[in-house]
Design a protein around this motif. Sequence first.
Motif, PDB file in Angstrom:
ATOM      1  N   VAL A 276       0.873   0.402   3.987  1.00  0.00           N
ATOM      2  CA  VAL A 276      -0.681  -0.433   3.341  1.00  0.00           C
ATOM      3  C   VAL A 276      -0.107  -1.637   2.832  1.00  0.00           C
ATOM      4  CG1 VAL A 276      -2.307   1.578   3.631  1.00  0.00           C
ATOM      5  CG2 VAL A 276      -1.027   0.762   1.458  1.00  0.00           C
ATOM      6  N   GLU A 277      -1.150  -2.870   2.858  1.00  0.00           N
ATOM      7  CA  GLU A 277      -0.697  -3.920   2.200  1.00  0.00           C
ATOM      8  C   GLU A 277      -2.140  -4.425   1.655  1.00  0.00           C
ATOM      9  OE1 GLU A 277       0.249  -7.340   4.881  1.00  0.00           O
ATOM     10  OE2 GLU A 277       0.779  -5.557   6.395  1.00  0.00           O
ATOM     11  N   ASP A 280      -5.517  -4.872   3.768  1.00  0.00           N
ATOM     12  CA  ASP A 280      -5.944  -3.849   4.306  1.00  0.00           C
ATOM     13  C   ASP A 280      -7.493  -3.468   3.825  1.00  0.00           C
ATOM     14  OD1 ASP A 280      -4.049  -3.594   6.333  1.00  0.00           O
ATOM     15  OD2 ASP A 280      -2.981  -1.911   5.047  1.00  0.00           O
ATOM     16  N   LEU A 285      -6.966   1.684   2.108  1.00  0.00           N
ATOM     17  CA  LEU A 285      -6.006   1.622   0.750  1.00  0.00           C
ATOM     18  C   LEU A 285      -6.383   2.890  -0.085  1.00  0.00           C
ATOM     19  CD1 LEU A 285      -6.509  -2.316  -0.334  1.00  0.00           C
ATOM     20  CD2 LEU A 285      -4.378  -1.104  -0.170  1.00  0.00           C
TER      21      LEU A 285
END
Lengths: 452, 452
Positions: A276-277, A280, A285
């Motif tokens: 994830v980043e 997202d 998350l």
Amino acid sequence: MEEIVQFELSNEFRERFQRAVDEKDESFIKESLQGVNPADISTLLHEFDTEDSKYVIDLLPLETRAEIINDLDEDIREKFLKVFEPNELTEIVNHLDSDDAVDILNELPIKEREEVIANLDNEEKEANILDLLRYDEDVAGGLMAKELIKANVNWTVVQCIEEIRRQAENVQKVYSVYVVDDNDRLLGRVSLKRIILADDKKKIADIYEPGLVSVETYMSEEEVAQVMRKYDLEAVPVVNMQGKLLGRITIDDVVDVITELADEERQIMSGISGDVEEADSVWMLSRARLPWLIIGIIGGLINARLIGVFEDDLLRITAIAFFIPLIQATGGNVGIQSSSIVVQSLANPSVFNDSMVKRLVKVFLVAALNGIMLSLLVYGVNMITGGSQDLSFVVSIALFSVVLIASFMGTITPLVLDKFGFNPALASGPFITTTNDLLGLAIYFYTVHLML
Amino acid sequence: MEEIVQFELSNEFRERFQRAVDEKDESFIKESLQGVNPADISTLLHEFDTEDSKYVIDLLPLETRAEIINDLDEDIREKFLKVFEPNELTEIVNHLDSDDAVDILNELPIKEREEVIANLDNEEKEANILDLLRYDEDVAGGLMAKELIKANVNWTVVQCIEEIRRQAENVQKVYSVYVVDDNDRLLGRVSLKRIILADDKKKIADIYEPGLVSVETYMSEEEVAQVMRKYDLEAVPVVNMQGKLLGRITIDDVVDVITELADEERQIMSGISGDVEEADSVWMLSRARLPWLIIGIIGGLINARLIGVFEDDLLRITAIAFFIPLIQATGGNVGIQSSSIVVQSLANPSVFNDSMVKRLVKVFLVAALNGIMLSLLVYGVNMITGGSQDLSFVVSIALFSVVLIASFMGTITPLVLDKFGFNPALASGPFITTTNDLLGLAIYFYTVHLML
């Protein structure tokens, strides 16, 4: 004489561009993206939704279109490819190197993938792609591109230049020409510099450099990265077990591998599951964080039970509770330090590793040294601040034991994980902290129970 | 036709080689290392002490010698350079690219460095080296090499080939020829492939590609790495503020930068200060671990004091103590997860970042979602296992608050660190755990005190 394009993505430009997209202002879009590097256009498009991006892309020349799609982040691209027709995808695949084409094809549903491949009218490309689809994505075979320039060792320089001319359109980045024998077995390479400077009638056999580092198709992407780093290579040829030249891997793909592995390690070390980043969704998350948090909670609940078992000791001397955080935090810190040293060794293997016994003796010495210093520190502070002598002694003994055992666990865990095919960095994350919290508490209470 | 050299460092070979070194068996050493890649010889020499290594190296051809010294690990090399005479070092420096030469010169005492440079009889090399010594090691200017091939835009292809011939010995890896105007300002590039295929009488102006990505001397190594990754470059030209071409950076140096940054981050995240590895001495390993362990201990001692303050509450309800580890572990885990997401964003910056407010709102939503789920889980388990309803309620409320505040701290801390020039990864290590332990405890006891 053109100026060097410096494309600055200011907020003003973004807003202006958004307006142009809303108003379907074709000419502004075409003009403003004229000559801009496809990588910059990809960055710009990450800000737009799929429909708008598709509208913009359709206005661009086919080659730029193919490069942009190649540059997009994987998760964005997967959504994005859904709005393309198979025949549009065929055109794009046609403009990409075989390795990039295969990456895209791997993201398509199998029926669509077949359709795209069937539509290809370039037979060589089709054969290359079908060949590459057989390999896993994370081995040398899955990283390589089929496009390369090779010359028979018996050719002359002129014949070699002819071959470069023939392949010039297919092969974008040419670093050197690979030299093979009549059975296509890799013999060496000849650099373009040497070809330029050589007499046209010279034989390749006279000017090529033998003794070339190569990798085999089944090697893992980590191993390929290690080889390219060690020998400072910009491209490495891929051969099969018989030494037959099959493809080549360029350094830009390996740089991506190295960065992805580092990102993955960071996520594992911080207890985030899944890639994830920050951009997202809240839901994604949350979900990526929950598993390790829940494991931590379960550890915490077992901790609570464990303390409950020793409630009588606690009622007798409440001060026992004071030092639970100290013992646990130190256990956690020591464990992560130890495992991280091992993870580093695993990532940068040297040819001769010390034997297991030697390694553990060293771990023991380091732990003993640190354990003694920390225990003395805590004992000293406790005495100065007027703590009970007995309890202070017990706390220091427990602390020393925890440092020893947490070091041992921190060293063993990544080695065991690695042995069974898990990422050893798991041992530098919540996994080791949770285990060490419990272990530390057990040691502490056991020592208290024994000595007080 | 030579075979491709596959150099396997078996234990048998190492022992045989050690014997040859002990017995000063020159012919065995020379023969067995004949045609072996210098990078492999470096690996082999890492196993020998300085004196033995020097003996082996002196038996090898000068060029191999220079490459081996270039390949050695920095900490080993520093020891190693001490046994070389200045005139030997001058010979080695003479055989290296200017960027590698400067790396070695930077490791010498200043007096010796001056001597080595003064001994150089190649004036161009001397000027290049003096120029490069002005830059910090971690900016583009410090990474670049002066060796490159450039052509004036008004030249013909033949003139360009002449220039390649003239420079061929100095420039090892040629990817393309940089095109400049009369004032040496960078205009673009022309690939070797294009030169091979072009008519000799054509002008460079007609075949070069304008619009080249370049970096400026003052850019940080992280930024250079980002640029090269984004545009998939194997080499990037370095220019000054006026656009004048000064040097070029090749991808192999950037791969080293990326790997070193990842290693550094791992060490910071696991509370190890200083660049150590498993092979270092017990003393070095201990010393690198102590600082953060001591900070953790100080945190633990403050924790003990803090619990002491609430001793009366604890005497009233001992079960309060049971949940201290659960609260603290969750706070630590949430904090590290949050900061690691921010560190990732800082490492891979996208052009448009969300505003601070938007980011914090998102952090808050993720934390609230996870906080509610974890609190409910803990409440449920406590109820099922027959815990006190009041305490269970208080624990869940405290847990929820800790998740919120630890998320906030985990998000803010790396941003603040980054702002003040520290490595933001510090916020994913013992720093955040220690802080969150204290914070978690304070919140927990405050909630207990307020509600029970």
